[in-house]
Design a protein around this motif. Sequence first.
Motif, PDB file in Angstrom:
ATOM      1  N   ASP A 180       0.910  -1.195  -0.159  1.00 26.24           N
ATOM      2  CA  ASP A 180      -0.676   0.122  -0.202  1.00 26.24           C
ATOM      3  C   ASP A 180       0.836   0.875   0.454  1.00 26.24           C
ATOM      4  OD1 ASP A 180      -2.197   1.662   0.242  1.00 26.24           O
ATOM      5  OD2 ASP A 180      -2.919   0.499   2.050  1.00 26.24           O
ATOM      6  N   GLU A 181       1.098   1.656  -1.299  1.00 22.56           N
ATOM      7  CA  GLU A 181       2.151   2.868  -1.477  1.00 22.56           C
ATOM      8  C   GLU A 181       1.190   3.948  -0.766  1.00 22.56           C
ATOM      9  OE1 GLU A 181       4.470   5.152  -4.617  1.00 22.56           O
ATOM     10  OE2 GLU A 181       2.758   4.199  -5.281  1.00 22.56           O
ATOM     11  N   GLU A 182      -0.138   4.624   0.264  1.00 22.15           N
ATOM     12  CA  GLU A 182      -0.020   5.774   0.158  1.00 22.15           C
ATOM     13  C   GLU A 182       0.531   5.279   1.745  1.00 22.15           C
ATOM     14  OE1 GLU A 182      -4.358   8.168   0.955  1.00 22.15           O
ATOM     15  OE2 GLU A 182      -3.887   6.719  -0.470  1.00 22.15           O
ATOM     16  N   ARG A 183      -0.012   4.195   1.918  1.00 22.10           N
ATOM     17  CA  ARG A 183       0.324   4.598   3.698  1.00 22.10           C
ATOM     18  C   ARG A 183       1.626   3.748   4.136  1.00 22.10           C
ATOM     19  NH1 ARG A 183       0.372   4.981   8.529  1.00 22.10           N
ATOM     20  NH2 ARG A 183      -0.054   3.603  10.232  1.00 22.10           N
ATOM     21  N   ALA A 184       2.193   3.538   2.725  1.00 30.38           N
ATOM     22  CA  ALA A 184       3.942   3.291   3.437  1.00 30.38           C
ATOM     23  C   ALA A 184       4.011   4.687   3.475  1.00 30.38           C
ATOM     24  CB  ALA A 184       4.107   2.306   2.838  1.00 30.38           C
ATOM     25  N   VAL A 185       4.006   5.749   2.192  1.00 30.18           N
ATOM     26  CA  VAL A 185       4.787   7.123   2.035  1.00 30.18           C
ATOM     27  C   VAL A 185       4.261   7.784   3.789  1.00 30.18           C
ATOM     28  CG1 VAL A 185       4.598   8.624   0.842  1.00 30.18           C
ATOM     29  CG2 VAL A 185       4.810   7.160  -0.459  1.00 30.18           C
ATOM     30  N   GLU A 186       2.731   7.742   3.648  1.00 34.12           N
ATOM     31  CA  GLU A 186       2.590   7.929   4.917  1.00 34.12           C
ATOM     32  C   GLU A 186       3.223   8.091   6.077  1.00 34.12           C
ATOM     33  OE1 GLU A 186      -1.154   8.172   7.829  1.00 34.12           O
ATOM     34  OE2 GLU A 186      -1.727   6.487   6.148  1.00 34.12           O
ATOM     35  N   VAL A 187       3.541   6.602   6.128  1.00 32.50           N
ATOM     36  CA  VAL A 187       4.763   6.165   7.946  1.00 32.50           C
ATOM     37  C   VAL A 187       6.269   6.807   7.257  1.00 32.50           C
ATOM     38  CG1 VAL A 187       6.028   4.038   8.983  1.00 32.50           C
ATOM     39  CG2 VAL A 187       3.103   4.056   7.966  1.00 32.50           C
ATOM     40  N   VAL A 188       6.647   6.417   5.912  1.00 35.04           N
ATOM     41  CA  VAL A 188       8.288   6.743   5.747  1.00 35.04           C
ATOM     42  C   VAL A 188       8.503   8.167   6.275  1.00 35.04           C
ATOM     43  CG1 VAL A 188       9.986   6.745   4.118  1.00 35.04           C
ATOM     44  CG2 VAL A 188       8.419   4.847   4.776  1.00 35.04           C
ATOM     45  N   ARG A 189       7.322   9.586   5.527  1.00 31.19           N
ATOM     46  CA  ARG A 189       7.619  10.597   5.443  1.00 31.19           C
ATOM     47  C   ARG A 189       7.566  11.291   7.396  1.00 31.19           C
ATOM     48  NH1 ARG A 189       3.033  12.402   2.821  1.00 31.19           N
ATOM     49  NH2 ARG A 189       4.224  12.285   0.965  1.00 31.19           N
ATOM     50  N   ARG A 190       6.727  10.542   7.847  1.00 29.26           N
ATOM     51  CA  ARG A 190       6.839  11.007   9.476  1.00 29.26           C
ATOM     52  C   ARG A 190       8.380  10.157  10.335  1.00 29.26           C
ATOM     53  NH1 ARG A 190       3.729   8.706  12.098  1.00 29.26           N
ATOM     54  NH2 ARG A 190       2.187   7.511  10.828  1.00 29.26           N
ATOM     55  N   ARG A 191       9.222   9.982   9.606  1.00 31.94           N
ATOM     56  CA  ARG A 191      10.237   9.547   9.600  1.00 31.94           C
ATOM     57  C   ARG A 191      11.293  10.073   9.416  1.00 31.94           C
ATOM     58  NH1 ARG A 191       6.815   7.597  12.837  1.00 31.94           N
ATOM     59  NH2 ARG A 191       6.105   5.846  13.460  1.00 31.94           N
ATOM     60  N   MET A 192      12.549   9.599  10.422  1.00 38.50           N
ATOM     61  CA  MET A 192      14.555  10.517  10.192  1.00 38.50           C
ATOM     62  C   MET A 192      15.649   9.377   9.409  1.00 38.50           C
ATOM     63  SD  MET A 192      15.496  12.353   8.730  1.00 38.50           S
ATOM     64  CE  MET A 192      15.124  14.356   8.449  1.00 38.50           C
ATOM     65  N   VAL A 193      15.712   8.602   8.655  1.00 38.82           N
ATOM     66  CA  VAL A 193      16.443   8.182   8.497  1.00 38.82           C
ATOM     67  C   VAL A 193      17.680   8.419   8.255  1.00 38.82           C
ATOM     68  CG1 VAL A 193      17.516   6.244   7.374  1.00 38.82           C
ATOM     69  CG2 VAL A 193      14.446   6.465   7.444  1.00 38.82           C
ATOM     70  N   SER A 194      18.897   8.238   9.187  1.00 37.14           N
ATOM     71  CA  SER A 194      20.193   8.425   8.864  1.00 37.14           C
ATOM     72  C   SER A 194      20.981   8.022   9.229  1.00 37.14           C
ATOM     73  CB  SER A 194      20.286  10.317   9.938  1.00 37.14           C
ATOM     74  OG  SER A 194      21.827  10.936   9.511  1.00 37.14           O
ATOM     75  N   GLN A 195      22.786   8.197   9.325  1.00 35.28           N
ATOM     76  CA  GLN A 195      23.708   7.068   8.776  1.00 35.28           C
ATOM     77  C   GLN A 195      25.016   7.991  10.176  1.00 35.28           C
ATOM     78  OE1 GLN A 195      25.202   5.126   5.603  1.00 35.28           O
ATOM     79  NE2 GLN A 195      26.978   4.825   6.471  1.00 35.28           N
ATOM     80  N   GLU A 196      25.559   7.273  11.223  1.00 37.99           N
ATOM     81  CA  GLU A 196      26.641   7.705  11.915  1.00 37.99           C
ATOM     82  C   GLU A 196      27.530   6.875  11.749  1.00 37.99           C
ATOM     83  OE1 GLU A 196      27.036  10.740  12.465  1.00 37.99           O
ATOM     84  OE2 GLU A 196      25.091  11.671  12.566  1.00 37.99           O
ATOM     85  N   GLY A 197      29.123   6.888  11.046  1.00 40.67           N
ATOM     86  CA  GLY A 197      29.765   6.195  10.752  1.00 40.67           C
ATOM     87  C   GLY A 197      29.112   4.847   9.663  1.00 40.67           C
ATOM     88  N   SER A 198      29.167   3.353  10.613  1.00 41.20           N
ATOM     89  CA  SER A 198      29.168   2.265  10.477  1.00 41.20           C
ATOM     90  C   SER A 198      26.908   2.059  10.678  1.00 41.20           C
ATOM     91  CB  SER A 198      29.683   1.182  10.161  1.00 41.20           C
ATOM     92  OG  SER A 198      29.697   1.437  11.579  1.00 41.20           O
ATOM     93  N   ARG A 199      26.659   2.602  11.427  1.00 39.18           N
ATOM     94  CA  ARG A 199      24.835   2.161  11.606  1.00 39.18           C
ATOM     95  C   ARG A 199      24.121   3.317  11.232  1.00 39.18           C
ATOM     96  NH1 ARG A 199      26.753  -1.769  14.644  1.00 39.18           N
ATOM     97  NH2 ARG A 199      24.384  -1.247  15.705  1.00 39.18           N
ATOM     98  N   ILE A 200      22.910   3.012  11.315  1.00 41.96           N
ATOM     99  CA  ILE A 200      22.093   3.615  10.520  1.00 41.96           C
ATOM    100  C   ILE A 200      21.166   3.408  11.919  1.00 41.96           C
ATOM    101  CG2 ILE A 200      19.835   3.463   8.707  1.00 41.96           C
ATOM    102  CD1 ILE A 200      22.046   3.027   7.335  1.00 41.96           C
ATOM    103  N   LEU A 201      20.280   5.251  11.398  1.00 45.51           N
ATOM    104  CA  LEU A 201      19.782   5.619  12.652  1.00 45.51           C
ATOM    105  C   LEU A 201      18.248   5.482  12.215  1.00 45.51           C
ATOM    106  CD1 LEU A 201      21.632   7.930  14.377  1.00 45.51           C
ATOM    107  CD2 LEU A 201      21.732   5.780  15.011  1.00 45.51           C
TER     108      LEU A 201
END
Length: 226
Positions: free
Chosen positions: A60-81
């Motif tokens: 469900d693209e609409e629902r997945a986009v809704e969820v992901v848009r409200r999250r912040m993904v980043s990387q510090e060194g070799s670790r995904i946050l």
Amino acid sequence: MSTGADRWRGVIAIDGPAASGKSTLARRLAQELGLAWLDTGGFYRAAALAALRAGADLEDEERAVEVVRRRMVSQEGSRILLDGEDVETEIRTPRVTEAASKVALLPGVRRIMVQMQRGWVEERGGSAVVEGRDIGSVVFPDAPVKVYLTAQSDERTRRRLAELGDAREPSAVQESLARRDRTDATRTASPMRRMPDAVEIDTTTLSPDQAVERVLGLVRATRLAR
């Protein structure tokens, strides 16, 4: 390691299929050049984890986009946050790996991930070694150095088996890699492909040191041509 005035400026884009050696090359190259390293595949895994935690239908693209848009993904060194939480271990589980392959097919999610990836590099002065499957074609099409890694199927299977460290059948792993290749190459959004200006390097018989040296040679040549 290059520092100061002679430090490399710009993105080094490393694309290619799974188990072709992208992560090993990207990490070592970044260390050699004193640059940040970005694992864009980890971003999609984190997006998949966010969707799973929210109980979203991964198709469900609409629902997945809704969820992901409200999250912040980043990387510090070799670790995904994910929203500041270290999720590196969790995103490497089979459950999230399978989910990531589905989430990565959604154009809306990919657009969000590309924005985050570009922002991550911009925050680091616009210079980084970035690995993935659409880096030179979509995320950083103007990267001054583009590399497309390949390796023969048997060697990619051997590497993936060594990485998994379990007793899975080689034929099953080989088929899994082939299936992923087909999915990545035929998806509607940002299919994996070698760009005309990318240098293809077959790592089948290359050691990590040799692969790094090949790309460092490209970097030196590009620096001189600027």
